[in-house]
Enzyme design. Structure first.
Site, mmCIF file in Angstrom:
data_model
loop_
_atom_site.group_PDB
_atom_site.id
_atom_site.type_symbol
_atom_site.label_atom_id
_atom_site.label_comp_id
_atom_site.label_asym_id
_atom_site.label_seq_id
_atom_site.Cartn_x
_atom_site.Cartn_y
_atom_site.Cartn_z
ATOM 1 C CG PHE A 17 -1.434 1.248 1.781
ATOM 2 C CD1 PHE A 17 -2.087 2.167 1.022
ATOM 3 C CD2 PHE A 17 -1.269 1.638 3.047
ATOM 4 C CE1 PHE A 17 -2.409 3.502 1.339
ATOM 5 C CE2 PHE A 17 -1.959 2.615 3.618
ATOM 6 C CZ PHE A 17 -2.353 3.730 2.811
ATOM 7 C CB ILE A 18 3.176 2.907 2.540
ATOM 8 C CG1 ILE A 18 1.879 3.087 3.540
ATOM 9 C CG2 ILE A 18 3.987 4.092 2.673
ATOM 10 C CD1 ILE A 18 2.362 3.307 5.014
ATOM 11 C CB ALA A 40 4.822 -12.060 1.621
ATOM 12 C CG ASP A 62 11.871 -13.030 1.644
ATOM 13 O OD1 ASP A 62 12.203 -12.293 2.395
ATOM 14 O OD2 ASP A 62 11.066 -13.734 1.635
ATOM 15 C CE1 TYR A 150 4.657 -4.094 12.371
ATOM 16 C CE2 TYR A 150 3.657 -2.669 13.960
ATOM 17 C CZ TYR A 150 4.177 -2.916 12.839
ATOM 18 O OH TYR A 150 4.239 -1.952 11.856
ATOM 19 C CG ASN A 179 -3.592 3.986 13.267
ATOM 20 O OD1 ASN A 179 -2.837 4.577 14.434
ATOM 21 N ND2 ASN A 179 -4.312 2.839 13.289
#
Length: 327
Positions: A17-18, A40, A62, A150, A179
Site C-alpha cells: 500500500f504505502i 507476500a 525477499d 510487532y 495509522n
C-alpha cells in the site's frame, strides 16, 4: 531540501500500500525507481502504472535473503524501506515470521545499504513503539514498553538504525507511521486495516465490527502526508535532521466511532442506504493501545513537514478511490 536532480531510489515493499504509492510518486517526479517485493502482502496490480514506466525496475525477492537485498540496492542513491510484516494480531499469532522479516530482513537491508554506500536509508518505523506509555501527545523521545511482538520488531529497527549510523556512518531516518490510510490499501485478508475493511463492509451493506466500545482513538494519517514525509526525510540537507526518528501523522485524533460516522456520511453520497447500516461492537483486541496521538512538532521544525490532509479530507479521497476501483 537538496537541489532535486534525478535519483535512483530503492523502495522495498514497493508493491504494498504505502510502497506502491511511493513508487508512483517518485516516478512522477522523474526519478528511477527500483521496487523489491516478494508479494507476500503486496499486490502486482498495485504496480500496473509503474510497470509501464521505463524508469521502473521490479526485483522479485525477499529481504530475508541478503543477496536479493544486494541486487536490489546496487547503484541506488536512496533507500525507502517499507517492507515488513505489519499487524499486531499477525505478530501475536506468528511471532517467529514477524521477527524474521522485520528484524533479520531489516538488518540485511542495512548491511546491503551500507555496502552499496547509499546516501540515506529512510525506513518505516511504527507508532506501536510507544507501547504502554500513556502520555499524549506522543513525543519521539518518550516511549514505553512494547505491547506486541510487532512493536518489539519495530523498536529493534530503530536501535539497529542508530547503531549503523554511529558505527558505519550510514545516514538513517525512521518514520513512526500512525495509522496510515488511503488509495491502494488492501480491504481483504485476515489482517486488513480497519478503514478499507469498514469501507468494503459498508459498500456491501454489511455491519462493520468495532473492537470494544469504539472510544479508542487514533491519529489517522492520509497517504499523501506520508509521501511528503518520505520525500522530506530523503532529501533534507539539514544535518540536525538525520540519524533520528519522527512521528509521521496529522497530529489529531479520532475515535473509531467518529471514523465510522465519517465513512457512513461520505459513502452515503454514493449510496444513500449506507447511512442506515448498523454498527456492531465486539470484544477488545489484544495488544491494542487505547489512544494514539502524535506530536508532529519535531518533523515540522527539522524537516519542514506540513501535512495537507486531515482525516476528513483523506477519507473523502479514499472513499472516492474505493468506490471507483472496488465497487
Amino acid at each position: 531540501m537538496e537541489n532535486e536532480g534525478s535519483y535512483k531510489i530503492l523502495i522495498t515493499g514497493g508493491a504494498g500500500f504505502i510502497g506502491a504509492n511511493l513508487c508512483e510518486y517518485f516516478l512522477s517526479k522523474g526519478h528511477r525507481v527500483v521496487c523489491l517485493d516478494n508479494f507476500a502482502t503486496g499486490h502486482r496490480h498495485n504496480l500496473t502504472a509503474c510497470l509501464a514506466d521505463a524508469n521502473f525496475t521490479l526485483v522479485e525477492g525477499d529481504i530475508r535473503n541478503l543477496a536479493d537485498c544486494q541486487k536490489a540496492v546496487a547503484g541506488a542513491d536512496y533507500v525507502l524501506h517499507q517492507a515488513a510484516l505489519g499487524s499486531v494480531p499477525r505478530s501475536i499469532n506468528d511471532p517467529v515470521t514477524s521477527n524474521e522479516v522485520n528484524v533479520s530482513g531489516f538488518l540485511n537491508m542495512l548491511v546491503a545499504s551500507r555496502d552499496a554506500q547509499v546516501k540515506r536509508f529512510v525506513y518505516a518505523a511504527s507508532s506501536s513503539t510507544y507501547g504502554d506509555s500513556e502520555s499524549l501527545p506522543k513525543v519521539e523521545d518518550k516511549i514505553g514498553k512494547p505491547l506486541s511482538p510487532y512493536a518489539i520488531t519495530k523498536y529493534v529497527n530503530e536501535l539497529y538504525a542508530d547503531i549503523f549510523s554511529k558505527t558505519y556512518g550510514l545516514e538513517t531516518i525512521g518514520l513512526r507511521y500512525f495509522n496510515v490510510f488511503g488509495r491502494k490499501q488492501d480491504p481483504n485478508g485476515a489482517y486488513a486495516a480497519v478503514i478499507p475493511k469498514f469501507v468494503m463492509q459498508l459498500m456491501k451493506h454489511e455491519s462493520p465490527v468495532i473492537n470494544g466500545d469504539g472510544n479508542y482513538s487514533r491519529d489517522f494519517t492520509y497517504i499523501d502526508n506520508v509521501i511528503q514525509m518520505n520525500e522530506r526525510a530523503m532529501l533534507t540537507a539539514n544535518p540536525e535532521a538525520i540519524n533520528t526518528v519522527y512521528n509521521t501523522a496529522f497530529g489529531d485524533r479520532n475515535t473509531l466511532n467518529n471514523l465510522v460516522a465519517y465513512l457512513k456520511e461520505y459513502l452515503s453520497e454514493y449510496d444513500a442506504q449506507i447511512a442506515s447500516v448498523p454498527v456492531i461492537h465486539g470484544p477488545q483486541r489484544a495488544g491494542d493501545i487505547p489512544h494514539s496521538l502524535a506530536s508532529i512538532d519535531k518533523a515540522r521544525q527539522l524537516l519542514g513537514y506540513d501535512p495537507q490532509f486531515s482525516i476528513q479530507d483523506g477519507l473523502k479521497q479514499a472513499v472516492k478511490w474505493y468506490w471507483e476501483n472496488l465497487k
